[in-house]
Design a protein around this motif. Structure first.
Motif, PDB file in Angstrom:
ATOM      1  N   VAL A   1      12.343   2.826   1.767  1.00 58.74           N
ATOM      2  CA  VAL A   1      12.404   3.499   0.473  1.00 58.74           C
ATOM      3  C   VAL A   1      13.658   4.358   0.395  1.00 58.74           C
ATOM      4  CG1 VAL A   1      11.299   5.229  -0.994  1.00 58.74           C
ATOM      5  CG2 VAL A   1       9.911   3.466   0.081  1.00 58.74           C
ATOM      6  N   ALA A   2      13.951   5.086   1.460  1.00 60.32           N
ATOM      7  CA  ALA A   2      15.122   5.959   1.472  1.00 60.32           C
ATOM      8  C   ALA A   2      16.413   5.172   1.321  1.00 60.32           C
ATOM      9  CB  ALA A   2      15.147   6.771   2.763  1.00 60.32           C
ATOM     10  N   SER A   3      16.451   3.960   1.855  1.00 56.18           N
ATOM     11  CA  SER A   3      17.667   3.157   1.773  1.00 56.18           C
ATOM     12  C   SER A   3      17.733   2.334   0.483  1.00 56.18           C
ATOM     13  CB  SER A   3      17.766   2.220   2.979  1.00 56.18           C
ATOM     14  OG  SER A   3      16.780   1.207   2.886  1.00 56.18           O
ATOM     15  N   GLY A   4      16.674   2.375  -0.326  1.00 57.12           N
ATOM     16  CA  GLY A   4      16.650   1.615  -1.574  1.00 57.12           C
ATOM     17  C   GLY A   4      16.256   0.165  -1.395  1.00 57.12           C
ATOM     18  N   SER A   5      15.826  -0.215  -0.204  1.00 54.77           N
ATOM     19  CA  SER A   5      15.396  -1.594   0.030  1.00 54.77           C
ATOM     20  C   SER A   5      13.876  -1.635   0.126  1.00 54.77           C
ATOM     21  CB  SER A   5      16.034  -2.144   1.309  1.00 54.77           C
ATOM     22  OG  SER A   5      15.591  -1.411   2.429  1.00 54.77           O
ATOM     23  N   SER A   6      13.333  -2.794   0.392  1.00 50.48           N
ATOM     24  CA  SER A   6      11.887  -2.923   0.536  1.00 50.48           C
ATOM     25  C   SER A   6      11.565  -3.842   1.695  1.00 50.48           C
ATOM     26  CB  SER A   6      11.265  -3.455  -0.754  1.00 50.48           C
ATOM     27  OG  SER A   6      11.733  -4.753  -1.025  1.00 50.48           O
ATOM     28  N   ILE A   7      10.336  -3.758   2.139  1.00 53.57           N
ATOM     29  CA  ILE A   7       9.834  -4.616   3.208  1.00 53.57           C
ATOM     30  C   ILE A   7       9.091  -5.763   2.542  1.00 53.57           C
ATOM     31  CG2 ILE A   7       8.247  -4.765   5.154  1.00 53.57           C
ATOM     32  CD1 ILE A   7       8.803  -1.726   5.545  1.00 53.57           C
ATOM     33  N   GLY A   8       9.521  -6.992   2.798  1.00 56.13           N
ATOM     34  CA  GLY A   8       8.874  -8.166   2.227  1.00 56.13           C
ATOM     35  C   GLY A   8       7.582  -8.475   2.962  1.00 56.13           C
ATOM     36  N   VAL A   9       6.528  -8.733   2.196  1.00 55.15           N
ATOM     37  CA  VAL A   9       5.207  -8.987   2.763  1.00 55.15           C
ATOM     38  C   VAL A   9       4.674 -10.314   2.240  1.00 55.15           C
ATOM     39  CG1 VAL A   9       2.821  -8.144   2.890  1.00 55.15           C
ATOM     40  CG2 VAL A   9       4.712  -6.515   2.853  1.00 55.15           C
ATOM     41  N   GLY A  10       4.062 -11.083   3.113  1.00 57.19           N
ATOM     42  CA  GLY A  10       3.322 -12.274   2.736  1.00 57.19           C
ATOM     43  C   GLY A  10       1.874 -12.078   3.133  1.00 57.19           C
ATOM     44  N   ILE A  11       0.945 -12.458   2.282  1.00 58.13           N
ATOM     45  CA  ILE A  11      -0.475 -12.274   2.569  1.00 58.13           C
ATOM     46  C   ILE A  11      -1.103 -13.632   2.848  1.00 58.13           C
ATOM     47  CG2 ILE A  11      -2.692 -11.445   1.722  1.00 58.13           C
ATOM     48  CD1 ILE A  11      -1.207  -9.458  -0.028  1.00 58.13           C
ATOM     49  N   ILE A  12      -1.673 -13.773   4.024  1.00 56.13           N
ATOM     50  CA  ILE A  12      -2.371 -14.999   4.406  1.00 56.13           C
ATOM     51  C   ILE A  12      -3.841 -14.833   4.042  1.00 56.13           C
ATOM     52  CG2 ILE A  12      -3.056 -16.475   6.337  1.00 56.13           C
ATOM     53  CD1 ILE A  12      -0.424 -15.587   7.696  1.00 56.13           C
ATOM     54  N   GLY A  13      -4.371 -15.773   3.281  1.00 55.27           N
ATOM     55  CA  GLY A  13      -5.777 -15.742   2.908  1.00 55.27           C
ATOM     56  C   GLY A  13      -6.045 -15.059   1.582  1.00 55.27           C
ATOM     57  N   LEU A  14      -5.030 -14.884   0.747  1.00 59.36           N
ATOM     58  CA  LEU A  14      -5.208 -14.273  -0.571  1.00 59.36           C
ATOM     59  C   LEU A  14      -5.776 -15.320  -1.518  1.00 59.36           C
ATOM     60  CD1 LEU A  14      -4.864 -11.860  -2.439  1.00 59.36           C
ATOM     61  CD2 LEU A  14      -2.528 -12.620  -2.849  1.00 59.36           C
ATOM     62  N   SER A  15      -7.005 -15.130  -1.921  1.00 55.75           N
ATOM     63  CA  SER A  15      -7.718 -16.130  -2.713  1.00 55.75           C
ATOM     64  C   SER A  15      -7.762 -15.764  -4.192  1.00 55.75           C
ATOM     65  CB  SER A  15      -9.151 -16.238  -2.177  1.00 55.75           C
ATOM     66  OG  SER A  15      -9.939 -17.042  -3.009  1.00 55.75           O
ATOM     67  N   ALA A  16      -7.851 -16.769  -5.034  1.00 56.02           N
ATOM     68  CA  ALA A  16      -8.030 -16.548  -6.475  1.00 56.02           C
ATOM     69  C   ALA A  16      -9.467 -16.172  -6.787  1.00 56.02           C
ATOM     70  CB  ALA A  16      -7.644 -17.811  -7.243  1.00 56.02           C
ATOM     71  N   SER A  17     -10.381 -16.445  -5.870  1.00 52.48           N
ATOM     72  CA  SER A  17     -11.804 -16.185  -6.130  1.00 52.48           C
ATOM     73  C   SER A  17     -12.287 -14.867  -5.543  1.00 52.48           C
ATOM     74  CB  SER A  17     -12.646 -17.339  -5.590  1.00 52.48           C
ATOM     75  OG  SER A  17     -12.487 -17.446  -4.189  1.00 52.48           O
ATOM     76  N   GLY A  18     -11.366 -13.988  -5.183  1.00 57.52           N
ATOM     77  CA  GLY A  18     -11.759 -12.683  -4.643  1.00 57.52           C
ATOM     78  C   GLY A  18     -11.615 -12.648  -3.140  1.00 57.52           C
ATOM     79  N   GLY A  19     -12.355 -11.777  -2.501  1.00 57.20           N
ATOM     80  CA  GLY A  19     -12.290 -11.637  -1.062  1.00 57.20           C
ATOM     81  C   GLY A  19     -11.571 -10.366  -0.643  1.00 57.20           C
ATOM     82  N   TRP A  20     -11.525 -10.161   0.655  1.00 57.38           N
ATOM     83  CA  TRP A  20     -10.984  -8.944   1.241  1.00 57.38           C
ATOM     84  C   TRP A  20      -9.523  -8.718   0.865  1.00 57.38           C
ATOM     85  CZ3 TRP A  20     -12.660  -4.650   3.282  1.00 57.38           C
ATOM     86  CH2 TRP A  20     -11.814  -3.871   4.049  1.00 57.38           C
ATOM     87  N   ALA A  21      -8.685  -9.716   0.987  1.00 55.42           N
ATOM     88  CA  ALA A  21      -7.252  -9.541   0.710  1.00 55.42           C
ATOM     89  C   ALA A  21      -7.011  -9.176  -0.747  1.00 55.42           C
ATOM     90  CB  ALA A  21      -6.475 -10.806   1.073  1.00 55.42           C
TER      91      ALA A  21
END
Length: 80
Positions: free
Chosen positions: A8-28
């Motif tokens: 945040v201080a440098s103006g950049s971001s950390i790229g994240v990918g989520i494994i198991g992100l469902s359209a039908s809900g769930g924990w993720a």
């Protein structure tokens, strides 16, 4: 300084990918996605599920463009 604060201080971001992100809900979808969206310094860039159709539906529902059944990390990108 924690990595996210440094990003945040440098103006950049950390790229994240989520494994198991469902359209039908769930924990993720209920926990990880809203928490990461609420934090500065993180950019959700991809999602992966075990099924290409499920990944496509989840990407459409959650507004993510990079989806698929593969957990191979996408190529690193250079911050703007």
């Amino acid at each position: 300084m924690p990595l996210a604060c440094s990003a945040v201080a440098s103006g950049s971001s950390i790229g994240v990918g989520i494994i198991g992100l469902s359209a039908s809900g769930g924990w993720a979808a209920a926990s990880h996605l809203p928490a990461l969206r609420a934090l500065d310094g993180f950019d959700i860039r991809a999602l992966s599920t075990s099924n290409p159709d499920s990944a496509r539906r989840a990407g459409e529902q959650h507004g993510l463009g990079t989806v698929g059944p593969d957990v191979t990390p996408p190529p690193a990108t250079t911050p703007p």
